[in-house]
Enzyme design. Structure first.
Site, PDB file in Angstrom:
ATOM      1  N   PRO A   2      61.791 152.174  65.984  1.00 14.80           N
ATOM      2  CA  PRO A   2      60.294 152.030  65.976  1.00 14.80           C
ATOM      3  C   PRO A   2      59.513 152.985  65.186  1.00 14.80           C
ATOM      4  O   PRO A   2      59.568 154.040  65.575  1.00 14.80           O
ATOM      5  CB  PRO A   2      60.168 151.880  67.500  1.00 14.80           C
ATOM      6  CG  PRO A   2      61.347 152.551  68.130  1.00 14.80           C
ATOM      7  CD  PRO A   2      62.143 152.919  67.295  1.00 14.80           C
ATOM      8  N   GLU A   3      58.627 152.444  64.351  1.00 19.59           N
ATOM      9  CA  GLU A   3      57.654 153.467  63.846  1.00 19.59           C
ATOM     10  C   GLU A   3      56.470 153.055  64.681  1.00 19.59           C
ATOM     11  O   GLU A   3      56.368 152.363  65.575  1.00 19.59           O
ATOM     12  CB  GLU A   3      57.703 153.161  62.344  1.00 19.59           C
ATOM     13  CG  GLU A   3      58.922 153.111  61.595  1.00 19.59           C
ATOM     14  CD  GLU A   3      59.137 152.927  60.262  1.00 19.59           C
ATOM     15  OE1 GLU A   3      58.063 153.184  59.536  1.00 19.59           O
ATOM     16  OE2 GLU A   3      60.057 152.636  59.720  1.00 19.59           O
ATOM     17  N   ARG A 113      71.822 154.125  71.267  1.00 26.17           N
ATOM     18  CA  ARG A 113      72.378 155.407  70.723  1.00 26.17           C
ATOM     19  C   ARG A 113      71.775 156.689  71.476  1.00 26.17           C
ATOM     20  O   ARG A 113      72.206 157.837  70.902  1.00 26.17           O
ATOM     21  CB  ARG A 113      71.693 155.251  69.198  1.00 26.17           C
ATOM     22  CG  ARG A 113      72.399 154.241  68.214  1.00 26.17           C
ATOM     23  CD  ARG A 113      71.822 154.071  67.035  1.00 26.17           C
ATOM     24  NE  ARG A 113      72.180 155.149  65.971  1.00 26.17           N
ATOM     25  CZ  ARG A 113      71.905 155.351  64.934  1.00 26.17           C
ATOM     26  NH1 ARG A 113      71.028 154.522  64.174  1.00 26.17           N
ATOM     27  NH2 ARG A 113      72.174 156.320  64.020  1.00 26.17           N
TER      28      ARG A 113
END
Length: 280
Positions: A2-3, A113
DNA sequence: ATACGCCCCTGGTGGC
DNA sequence: TGCCACCAGGGGCGTA
C-alpha cells in the site's frame, strides 16, 4: 503493497467502523513483524475507546482515549480485515493481531510477509516517533510546494525515481505512483534530480497531487491482495498509464516508428515504467 | 552528506 | 507434479 492512497483508504474504512467504539478484546498472535511489537500492545488496546485516526505518509495512527496511540504500517503485504465477531471459526492465515469491539466488530491485521509494523506512540508527541520524525511533507498538504521540491532536489545526482521514493523528500509515494506521476509530468525516472527544471518541478508537484487524489477517489489500486477493510477492491489500477504496462503503446505517442511503447527498467532493484519518447 | 546494494519474509507465476 | 528462478504496493541499515 500500500502506498498513500491505499493507506488513506484503509484508514477511512477503519474510521467508519471503529470510531467511538470500545475495544473488548485484543490478541497479538505474532510479535515478530518488521520490528518486535511491544508486548504491552494488547493490554493498551483492551478496554480502550477509539478516539480518532490520522494518516501520516504510509502510517496509520489510531488514537485511543486517554492512552497511548497505535502506529500501524502495512508494509508490502499488510491488510486490515473488518468483519463480525464469531464470523471466523479459525483465524485466517497470517493474522497477527485481532481486535474485537464491544459492538461485535472484528478487525484482523493480516500480513504474510511481515514487513509491516505495529507500535505504540506518545499521543502528545506523535511526530517525534522514530519512524515519523524524518518524513518529508505530505504531498497533499500545504507544505508540499514547488519551492520545497526544488530545494530538496537541488544538486542531487540521484535519479528522479529514487528521489521521489525517498520519504524524507516527500512522504507517501511508492513504486506505482512515482511511475504514474513522472509519466504525467513528462519526466523520465532516470533524469538526475538536480537537472530537472523549475517548470518541470511545477508540473511534477501538480502531477503528484492529481495522481494521488484520483487514486484515493478510486479506493486505491488492487494488484494482488490489496483490499479495503470492508473487502471492497480498489480500482485505480485500471487508470494506470504506465505501471505494469511494459510493451504496451504509450497513450501520448502516435506509435511506431516514433515510439516503441512503454518500457520496464530496473532502478535500485525495483521496476520503473515509462515511455522514453514522452518522458525524455 | 549522498548513493547504493542488501536484507527482512512469504507467496504467486511461469518455464523446464 | 516438482523444482527453481524471478517477481511483488516498503524501507532501514551498513558500506564506500
Amino acid at each position: 503493497m500500500p502506498e498513500l492512497p491505499e493507506v488513506e483508504t484503509v484508514m477511512r474504512g477503519l474510521e467508519a467502523r471503529l470510531l467511538g467504539r470500545r475495544i473488548a478484546r485484543a490478541e497479538l498472535r505474532r510479535p515478530d513483524l518488521r520490528w518486535k511489537v511491544p508486548q504491552a500492545l494488547p493490554g493498551v488496546l483492551q478496554g480502550a475507546r477509539v478516539a480518532s485516526f490520522r494518516r501520516r505518509a504510509k502510517y496509520i495512527l489510531m488514537r485511543l482515549e486517554g492512552r497511548q496511540s497505535v502506529l500501524i504500517h502495512l508494509g508490502m503485504s499488510g491488510r486490515m480485515n473488518l468483519g463480525s465477531v464469531g464470523q471466523n471459526e479459525a483465524p485466517p492465515a497470517h493474522e497477527h493481531l485481532l481486535i474485537e469491539t464491544e459492538d461485535g466488530t472484528r478487525l484482523g491485521f493480516v500480513d504474510p510477509r511481515r514487513f509491516g509494523a505495529l507500535d505504540l506512540l506518545d499521543p502528545a508527541d506523535e511526530d517525534s516517533h522514530k519512524l515519523l520524525a524524518g518524513l518529508g511533507p505530505e504531498p497533499l498538504g500545504a507544505e508540499f510546494t514547488e519551492d520545497h521540491l526544488s530545494r530538496v532536489l537541488a544538486g542531487r545526482h540521484t535519479p528522479m525515481k529514487a528521489a521521489l521514493l525517498d520519504q524524507s523528500n516527500v512522504a507517501g509515494l511508492g513504486n506505482i505512483y512515482v511511475s504514474e506521476a513522472l509519466f504525467r509530468a513528462h519526466i523520465s525516472p532516470q533524469r538526475r534530480a538536480g537537472d530537472v527544471t523549475q517548470a518541470e518541478i511545477a508540473l511534477l508537484v501538480a502531477a503528484i497531487r492529481a495522481t494521488l487524489t484520483e487514486a484515493i477517489a478510486a479506493g486505491g489500486s488492487t494488484l494482488r491482495d490489496y483490499a479495503q477493510p470492508s473487502g471492497e477492491l480498489g480500482y485505480f489500477q485500471h487508470n494506470f498509464k504506465v505501471y505494469g504496462r511494459a510493451g504496451e503503446p504509450c497513450e501520448r505517442c502516435p506509435g511506431p516508428p516514433g515510439c516503441a511503447g512503454i518500457m520496464r527498467i530496473v532502478q535500485s532493484g525495483r521496476s520503473s515504467f515509462y515511455c522514453p519518447t514522452a518522458q525524455p
